[in-house]
Design a protein around this motif. Structure first.
Motif, mmCIF file in Angstrom:
data_model
loop_
_atom_site.group_PDB
_atom_site.id
_atom_site.type_symbol
_atom_site.label_atom_id
_atom_site.label_comp_id
_atom_site.label_asym_id
_atom_site.label_seq_id
_atom_site.Cartn_x
_atom_site.Cartn_y
_atom_site.Cartn_z
ATOM 1 N N TRP A 61 0.830 -1.209 0.000
ATOM 2 C CA TRP A 61 0.000 0.000 0.000
ATOM 3 C C TRP A 61 0.863 1.258 0.000
ATOM 4 O O TRP A 61 0.574 2.220 -0.695
ATOM 5 C CB TRP A 61 -0.944 0.004 1.200
ATOM 6 N N ARG A 68 1.963 6.710 -6.924
ATOM 7 C CA ARG A 68 0.859 7.485 -7.513
ATOM 8 C C ARG A 68 0.697 8.871 -6.896
ATOM 9 O O ARG A 68 -0.198 9.607 -7.284
ATOM 10 C CB ARG A 68 -0.455 6.731 -7.347
ATOM 11 N N ALA A 70 -0.434 9.511 -3.938
ATOM 12 C CA ALA A 70 -1.778 9.427 -3.361
ATOM 13 C C ALA A 70 -1.863 10.126 -2.011
ATOM 14 O O ALA A 70 -0.851 10.523 -1.427
ATOM 15 C CB ALA A 70 -2.182 7.963 -3.226
ATOM 16 N N GLY A 71 -3.093 10.200 -1.503
ATOM 17 C CA GLY A 71 -3.392 10.895 -0.258
ATOM 18 C C GLY A 71 -2.786 10.274 0.989
ATOM 19 O O GLY A 71 -2.355 9.123 0.988
ATOM 20 N N TRP A 73 -4.111 9.281 3.819
ATOM 21 C CA TRP A 73 -4.767 8.186 4.541
ATOM 22 C C TRP A 73 -4.096 6.855 4.228
ATOM 23 O O TRP A 73 -4.042 5.976 5.083
ATOM 24 C CB TRP A 73 -6.273 8.127 4.231
ATOM 25 N N ARG A 119 -10.659 0.189 -1.590
ATOM 26 C CA ARG A 119 -10.596 1.652 -1.667
ATOM 27 C C ARG A 119 -9.460 2.112 -2.575
ATOM 28 O O ARG A 119 -9.590 3.098 -3.309
ATOM 29 C CB ARG A 119 -10.455 2.248 -0.268
ATOM 30 N N LEU A 120 -8.335 1.393 -2.545
ATOM 31 C CA LEU A 120 -7.213 1.736 -3.424
ATOM 32 C C LEU A 120 -7.620 1.630 -4.894
ATOM 33 O O LEU A 120 -7.236 2.472 -5.715
ATOM 34 C CB LEU A 120 -6.016 0.828 -3.149
ATOM 35 N N ARG A 122 -10.788 1.808 -6.031
ATOM 36 C CA ARG A 122 -11.818 2.830 -6.257
ATOM 37 C C ARG A 122 -11.193 4.206 -6.488
ATOM 38 O O ARG A 122 -11.682 4.987 -7.295
ATOM 39 C CB ARG A 122 -12.791 2.844 -5.079
ATOM 40 N N GLU A 123 -10.100 4.509 -5.782
ATOM 41 C CA GLU A 123 -9.436 5.807 -5.929
ATOM 42 C C GLU A 123 -8.398 5.829 -7.046
ATOM 43 O O GLU A 123 -7.710 6.825 -7.247
ATOM 44 C CB GLU A 123 -8.798 6.216 -4.597
ATOM 45 N N GLY A 124 -8.259 4.713 -7.765
ATOM 46 C CA GLY A 124 -7.331 4.663 -8.886
ATOM 47 C C GLY A 124 -5.872 4.535 -8.491
ATOM 48 O O GLY A 124 -4.981 4.763 -9.312
ATOM 49 N N VAL A 125 -5.625 4.150 -7.251
ATOM 50 C CA VAL A 125 -4.245 3.992 -6.777
ATOM 51 C C VAL A 125 -3.705 2.614 -7.155
ATOM 52 O O VAL A 125 -2.536 2.470 -7.509
ATOM 53 C CB VAL A 125 -4.171 4.225 -5.250
#
Length: 152
Positions: A61, A68, A70-71, A73, A119-120, A122-125
């Protein structure tokens, strides 16, 4: 899961991922049906492998998030598996009931990891095929770990 199921997963990831179930399958088999003199070693190896793979998921993760951009969280979620795996060693360290309860806790955590995986995606990560691999691997490893935990 994505359309095409496991066939949508790149071949190397699919083959190596599924092969990753073999150590836990062997440990669980030894716990349930192996010679009694190997039982504790098999339980310890089942515990170590489940804890190691749970930590590995956190590393995956973190790597996806870093690649990416990513955020935040995800970085928080990425450290939880290692901390949880470490916490499951506490009963052993203090002489409490172990490894059965710890194996059961690890099995549940491995199954729960699918929430982050979903969730990864879904968020495109994570790539679109991610869940096609993660679902059978998490369900399989979780089930094998649970078998060892219950048999303990």
């Amino acid at each position: 899961m994505t359309k095409g199921g496991l066939r949508s997963v790149p071949p190397a990831a699919r083959m190596l991922g599924l092969a990753g179930l073999l150590p836990q399958a062997a440990a669980a088999l030894l716990v349930v049906a192996g010679p009694l003199d190997l039982r504790f070693s098999a339980l310890a190896l089942a515990f170590a492998y489940a804890a190691l793979i749970l930590s590995f998921l956190g590393g995956l993760w973190w790597g996806l998030a870093a690649a990416r951009g990513a955020g935040g969280w995800i970085y928080v979620a990425a450290v939880v598996p290692s901390l949880f795996a470490l916490a499951t060693t506490v009963p052993w360290a203090v002489g409490a009931a172990w490894p059965g309860p710890s194996l059961i806790a690890l099995a549940v955590a491995i199954w729960a990891s699918l929430i982050v995986d979903r969730r990864l995606v879904r968020e495109g990560v994570a790539p679109g095929w991610w869940m096609s691999l993660r679902v059978p691997l998490s369900l399989g490893l979780g089930a094998l770990t649970l078998v060892a935990g219950i048999a303990a």
